[in-house]
Enzyme design. Sequence first.
Site, PDB file in Angstrom:
ATOM      1  N   ASP A 149       0.876  -1.168   0.225  1.00  0.00           N
ATOM      2  CA  ASP A 149      -0.032  -0.431   0.308  1.00  0.00           C
ATOM      3  C   ASP A 149       0.805   1.293   0.191  1.00  0.00           C
ATOM      4  O   ASP A 149       2.295   0.925   0.971  1.00  0.00           O
ATOM      5  CB  ASP A 149      -0.697  -0.093   1.315  1.00  0.00           C
ATOM      6  CG  ASP A 149      -2.284   0.396   0.951  1.00  0.00           C
ATOM      7  OD1 ASP A 149      -2.613   1.583   0.358  1.00  0.00           O
ATOM      8  OD2 ASP A 149      -3.001   0.635   1.569  1.00  0.00           O
ATOM      9  N   GLU A 173      -6.418   3.376  -5.519  1.00  0.00           N
ATOM     10  CA  GLU A 173      -8.036   3.769  -5.050  1.00  0.00           C
ATOM     11  C   GLU A 173      -8.466   5.393  -5.968  1.00  0.00           C
ATOM     12  O   GLU A 173      -7.902   6.071  -5.115  1.00  0.00           O
ATOM     13  CB  GLU A 173      -7.800   3.847  -3.670  1.00  0.00           C
ATOM     14  CG  GLU A 173      -9.003   3.782  -2.585  1.00  0.00           C
ATOM     15  CD  GLU A 173      -8.698   4.335  -1.474  1.00  0.00           C
ATOM     16  OE1 GLU A 173      -9.484   3.820  -0.295  1.00  0.00           O
ATOM     17  OE2 GLU A 173      -7.866   5.221  -1.210  1.00  0.00           O
ATOM     18  N   HIS A 206     -10.932  -1.826   4.368  1.00  0.00           N
ATOM     19  CA  HIS A 206     -10.750  -1.552   5.925  1.00  0.00           C
ATOM     20  C   HIS A 206     -11.348  -0.052   6.278  1.00  0.00           C
ATOM     21  O   HIS A 206     -11.240   0.381   7.130  1.00  0.00           O
ATOM     22  CB  HIS A 206      -9.730  -1.813   5.905  1.00  0.00           C
ATOM     23  CG  HIS A 206      -8.785  -0.995   5.691  1.00  0.00           C
ATOM     24  ND1 HIS A 206      -8.454  -0.765   3.601  1.00  0.00           N
ATOM     25  CD2 HIS A 206      -8.306   0.322   5.678  1.00  0.00           C
ATOM     26  CE1 HIS A 206      -7.636   0.074   3.374  1.00  0.00           C
ATOM     27  NE2 HIS A 206      -7.525   1.100   4.359  1.00  0.00           N
ATOM     28  N   ASP A 207     -12.108  -0.199   5.161  1.00  0.00           N
ATOM     29  CA  ASP A 207     -12.609   1.635   5.059  1.00  0.00           C
ATOM     30  C   ASP A 207     -14.304   1.529   5.163  1.00  0.00           C
ATOM     31  O   ASP A 207     -15.556   2.029   5.486  1.00  0.00           O
ATOM     32  CB  ASP A 207     -12.606   2.282   4.210  1.00  0.00           C
ATOM     33  CG  ASP A 207     -11.382   2.859   4.350  1.00  0.00           C
ATOM     34  OD1 ASP A 207     -10.141   2.694   4.994  1.00  0.00           O
ATOM     35  OD2 ASP A 207     -10.029   2.969   2.930  1.00  0.00           O
ATOM     36  N   ASP A 252      -3.122   4.629  -2.479  1.00  0.00           N
ATOM     37  CA  ASP A 252      -3.571   5.001  -1.521  1.00  0.00           C
ATOM     38  C   ASP A 252      -4.549   6.164  -2.887  1.00  0.00           C
ATOM     39  O   ASP A 252      -3.461   6.947  -3.555  1.00  0.00           O
ATOM     40  CB  ASP A 252      -3.530   5.635  -1.023  1.00  0.00           C
ATOM     41  CG  ASP A 252      -4.485   6.008   0.799  1.00  0.00           C
ATOM     42  OD1 ASP A 252      -5.023   5.064   1.161  1.00  0.00           O
ATOM     43  OD2 ASP A 252      -4.171   6.750   1.229  1.00  0.00           O
TER      44      ASP A 252
HETATM   45  O1  TEU Z   1      -8.928   5.956   2.103  1.00  0.00           O
HETATM   46  C1  TEU Z   1      -9.924   6.851   1.459  1.00  0.00           C
HETATM   47  C2  TEU Z   1     -11.247   7.319   1.362  1.00  0.00           C
HETATM   48  O2  TEU Z   1     -11.732   8.168   1.338  1.00  0.00           O
HETATM   49  C3  TEU Z   1     -11.847   6.522   1.703  1.00  0.00           C
HETATM   50  O3  TEU Z   1     -12.465   6.382   2.909  1.00  0.00           O
HETATM   51  C4  TEU Z   1     -13.105   6.153   0.760  1.00  0.00           C
HETATM   52  O4  TEU Z   1     -13.307   7.498   0.118  1.00  0.00           O
HETATM   53  C5  TEU Z   1     -14.373   6.189   1.112  1.00  0.00           C
HETATM   54  O5  TEU Z   1     -14.091   5.241   2.034  1.00  0.00           O
HETATM   55  C6  TEU Z   1     -15.365   5.540   0.220  1.00  0.00           C
HETATM   56  O6  TEU Z   1     -16.438   5.767   1.538  1.00  0.00           O
HETATM   57  C7  TEU Z   1      -7.467   5.586   1.992  1.00  0.00           C
HETATM   58  C8  TEU Z   1      -7.409   4.845   2.767  1.00  0.00           C
HETATM   59  O7  TEU Z   1      -8.405   3.495   2.491  1.00  0.00           O
HETATM   60  C9  TEU Z   1      -8.085   5.332   4.398  1.00  0.00           C
HETATM   61  O8  TEU Z   1      -7.553   4.007   5.174  1.00  0.00           O
HETATM   62  C10 TEU Z   1      -7.520   6.504   4.478  1.00  0.00           C
HETATM   63  O9  TEU Z   1      -7.890   6.283   5.558  1.00  0.00           O
HETATM   64  C11 TEU Z   1      -7.691   7.519   3.407  1.00  0.00           C
HETATM   65  O10 TEU Z   1      -6.725   6.993   2.360  1.00  0.00           O
HETATM   66  C12 TEU Z   1      -6.195   8.305   3.717  1.00  0.00           C
HETATM   67  O11 TEU Z   1      -4.613   7.879   4.211  1.00  0.00           O
END
Ligand code: TEU
Length: 541
Positions: free
Chosen positions: A96, A243, A317-318, A191
């Site tokens: 990542d 992403e 994980h989000d 990311d």
């Molecule tokens: O996430 C980017 C992000 O904004 C996500 O929350 C996404 O838009 C959301 O899931 C949509 O509902 C990435 C990483 O995956 C996250 O864990 C980090 O906190 C973020 O970037 C910042 O690096």
Amino acid sequence: MTFDKRQVVYQIYPKSYKDTTGNGIGDLQGIISKLPYLAELGIDVIWLNPFYPSPQRDNGYDVSDYTAINPLFGTMADFEELAQTAKKHGIELMLDMVLNHCSTEHEWFQKALAGDPFYQDFFILRDAPTDWVSKFGGNAWAPFGDTGKYYLHLFDITQADLNWRNPHVREEMFKVVNFWRDKGVKGFRFDVINLIGKDEVLKDNPNFDGKPEYTDRPINHDYLKMLNAASFGQDEKGMIVGEMSFTDIPNCVQYSNPDSHELDMVFNFHHLKVDYENGQKWTLKPFDFEELKTLFHTWGEGMSAGNGWSALFWNNHDQPRALNRFVDVKNFRTEGATMLAASIHLSRGTPYIYMGEEIGMIDPDYDTMADYVDVESINAYQELLEAGKTSEEALAIIKAKSRDNSRTPMQWDASENAGFSTATPWLKAGKTYAAINVATEKTGPIFTFYQELIRLRKELPIIAEGDYKAAYQDSDKVYAFERQLDGQRLLVLNNFFAEEVEMALAEEFTKGQILISNYDVTALADTLILKPYQTLAIVLN
Ligand code: TEU
């Protein structure tokens, strides 16, 4: 560079997979110990969330050193052992890369704060803030020391956006990727990579419900081409995924079409917002099937027509667990889990499995706000209270939406802390671990169904390579699509509801072969009754 479309990716949140040191935090040795389990599942690539030195304000997405291992997780020797042992099992690693921002504890930011103009130009500093909102709440600008200027942080205040317009920043980022390539790493997950290209003049963005101003700028594509040429584009094999935040089909086609020389594939999140009220995450709403179906069809056909490629996923994980969002999980956990799996594993794109999904893990069902640790959840809870919600109402929303839902310890067995750790875990295990865990599920219907889907993708070119076409577009219960390759056809029917649905099957498909289903089906007829959450795939040669 080419990637293998038959491959399936498994995502591991290192902090929560397996603790071998007894400190309540998962580690690289823990992952090594579980490689035989992953080989048995049949996956090809492991995506590891960030394990670099970091103050852990955002669980490692606040990187303070891009080319080292956080001692919490182990050493560089552990990493090398992990990479080598994985290879022996036929598994590659995907790392990542958080290249949009770094921790304010990174030496670049510290030097900038101390007044070094060279490093000040590494960040996005302005005399006056725009109205941009941080993804974690509040304005996205914070005072830069006592200089009177402001620095941009699209995420937490400790995650400062990097200035990709500065060639020195780009050089540093290319070096980071090449450092890991030199260690034999062939896979990368970038990311929020569609946010790196900021315009020279930053404009207010009053219409935040739409697409934020700083997203998918044309220059973003230029930076990806440069990154590609300077690093992973030189590898013969690999797997590169970006992403994409708030993106659209034309941009994603461009990011992932091989002729663009940018990335192999893209994640988008539109399908995981169909249970947001008015596009707002911190709300409660049952998912909208019409919207989900239309999104899948529009993206599936659009990416297929433009020769783009999507990373397909229900969990990460989000996100809260998909089983809690899209399925009557109390009554149909197994049927729902297997149907959701088939709906993406048989589709066009690369399927991603998030740890625990293969055993049907669900949200932890915490009773109190004190159990949540994620910075986003804690900020959101405060904002909900400030907006007039009672503490019960606010907790109910956090329970349904928190990112901690997916970050709970992997459930290995019924022993204390789910067999994840002998110590108190950094995040409490989910309530159901005594029943839902690897020890009980490994020979069960969900895990074995995943094994079968992974095997089928390797065996049947139509799954890995076929085009995507919407089917039964008018159905208000069934998400169906057809894959096509060299005259062969594959029809996939997915009942998204806890009730039986009658469907008319086109004459030619009644003569097809049943490829897979999560119910016993022996014969096809021109009228089909799909059971609750049934998935059924039929091939026609
Ligand atoms: O996430 C980017 C992000 O904004 C996500 O929350 C996404 O838009 C959301 O899931 C949509 O509902 C990435 C990483 O995956 C996250 O864990 C980090 O906190 C973020 O970037 C910042 O690096």
